[in-house]
Design a protein around this motif. Sequence first.
Motif, PDB file in Angstrom:
ATOM      1  N   ASP A 200       0.840  -1.197   0.000  1.00 38.00           N
ATOM      2  CA  ASP A 200       0.000   0.000   0.000  1.00 38.00           C
ATOM      3  C   ASP A 200       0.882   1.256   0.000  1.00 38.00           C
ATOM      4  O   ASP A 200       1.117   1.873   1.019  1.00 38.00           O
TER       5      ASP A 200
ATOM      6  N   ASP B 105       0.601   4.351  -1.004  1.00 38.72           N
ATOM      7  CA  ASP B 105       0.128   5.675  -0.581  1.00 38.72           C
ATOM      8  C   ASP B 105      -0.595   5.639   0.770  1.00 38.72           C
ATOM      9  O   ASP B 105      -1.203   6.632   1.184  1.00 38.72           O
TER      10      ASP B 105
ATOM     11  N   ASP C 213      -3.367   4.362   1.885  1.00 37.13           N
ATOM     12  CA  ASP C 213      -4.804   4.637   2.017  1.00 37.13           C
ATOM     13  C   ASP C 213      -5.584   3.377   2.402  1.00 37.13           C
ATOM     14  O   ASP C 213      -6.808   3.340   2.299  1.00 37.13           O
TER      15      ASP C 213
ATOM     16  N   MET D 173      -5.741   0.577   0.926  1.00 31.95           N
ATOM     17  CA  MET D 173      -6.232  -0.169  -0.227  1.00 31.95           C
ATOM     18  C   MET D 173      -5.055  -0.437  -1.148  1.00 31.95           C
ATOM     19  O   MET D 173      -4.202   0.433  -1.334  1.00 31.95           O
ATOM     20  N   ILE D 174      -5.013  -1.637  -1.717  1.00 35.25           N
ATOM     21  CA  ILE D 174      -3.991  -1.904  -2.725  1.00 35.25           C
ATOM     22  C   ILE D 174      -4.641  -1.814  -4.104  1.00 35.25           C
ATOM     23  O   ILE D 174      -5.593  -2.530  -4.397  1.00 35.25           O
TER      24      ILE D 174
ATOM     25  N   GLU E 214      -0.481   0.074  -7.668  1.00 39.50           N
ATOM     26  CA  GLU E 214       0.469  -0.230  -6.593  1.00 39.50           C
ATOM     27  C   GLU E 214       1.054  -1.635  -6.760  1.00 39.50           C
ATOM     28  O   GLU E 214       2.251  -1.845  -6.575  1.00 39.50           O
TER      29      GLU E 214
HETATM   30 CA   LIG Z   1      -3.067   2.387  -1.682  1.00 41.77          CA
END
Ligand SMILES: [Ca+2]
Length: 189
Positions: free
Chosen positions: A117, A119, A121, A123-124, A128
């Motif tokens: 992940d 960034d 957030d 969520m992948i 990414e």
């Molecule tokens: Ca992410």
Amino acid sequence: MGNRSSLLLREEEISQLQQDTGFTSNQIERLYSRFTSLDRGDYGSLSREDFLRIPEIAINPLGERIVNSFFEGDTGDRVNFRQFLSVLAHFRPVKKNKENKNNSREQKLQFAFKMYDLDNDNMITREELLAILHMMVGANIGEEQLSSIAERTILEADEDGDQKISFEEFCKALQRTDVEQKMSIRFLS
Ligand SMILES: [Ca+2]
Ligand SMILES: [Ca+2]
């Protein structure tokens, strides 16, 4: 230059570190001498450059991500021995019935998830995944093939159809794989 003997660990520090990380006192002492040998200039803490002198990290395609994980939170730009150990505990092989808070399966999955992940957030995304695949295999596999691997991975793991992998989906997808072994990196020689 500091005096190395003044940096020796005290008994009570060792037993506290044992409790926190699950390493044995023998391992802690070996890791401590590893730590001090990486600590050029005897600062009592390590910089990013110090970490990149660890061969296992220098050659690991995810080396930079691993180094970043040492510098997360409130560590600033240098890492002390306690912080060093608690991150290393994520890579400690798990013995049956001997799990502790730093390297349970859940913790390892969290750690692995955060690697992907980029960034943060939670969520992948496909992008990414692709970026990580690039780091891992470099130029050995063609762009088209990498894209289809990323695509397939999302397709297989994504249960709610939002084209992203949540931590829950990530855990389910990895349920049958041996995360403990995959996440074990030998820092002790
Ligand atoms: Ca992410
Ligand atoms: Ca999803």
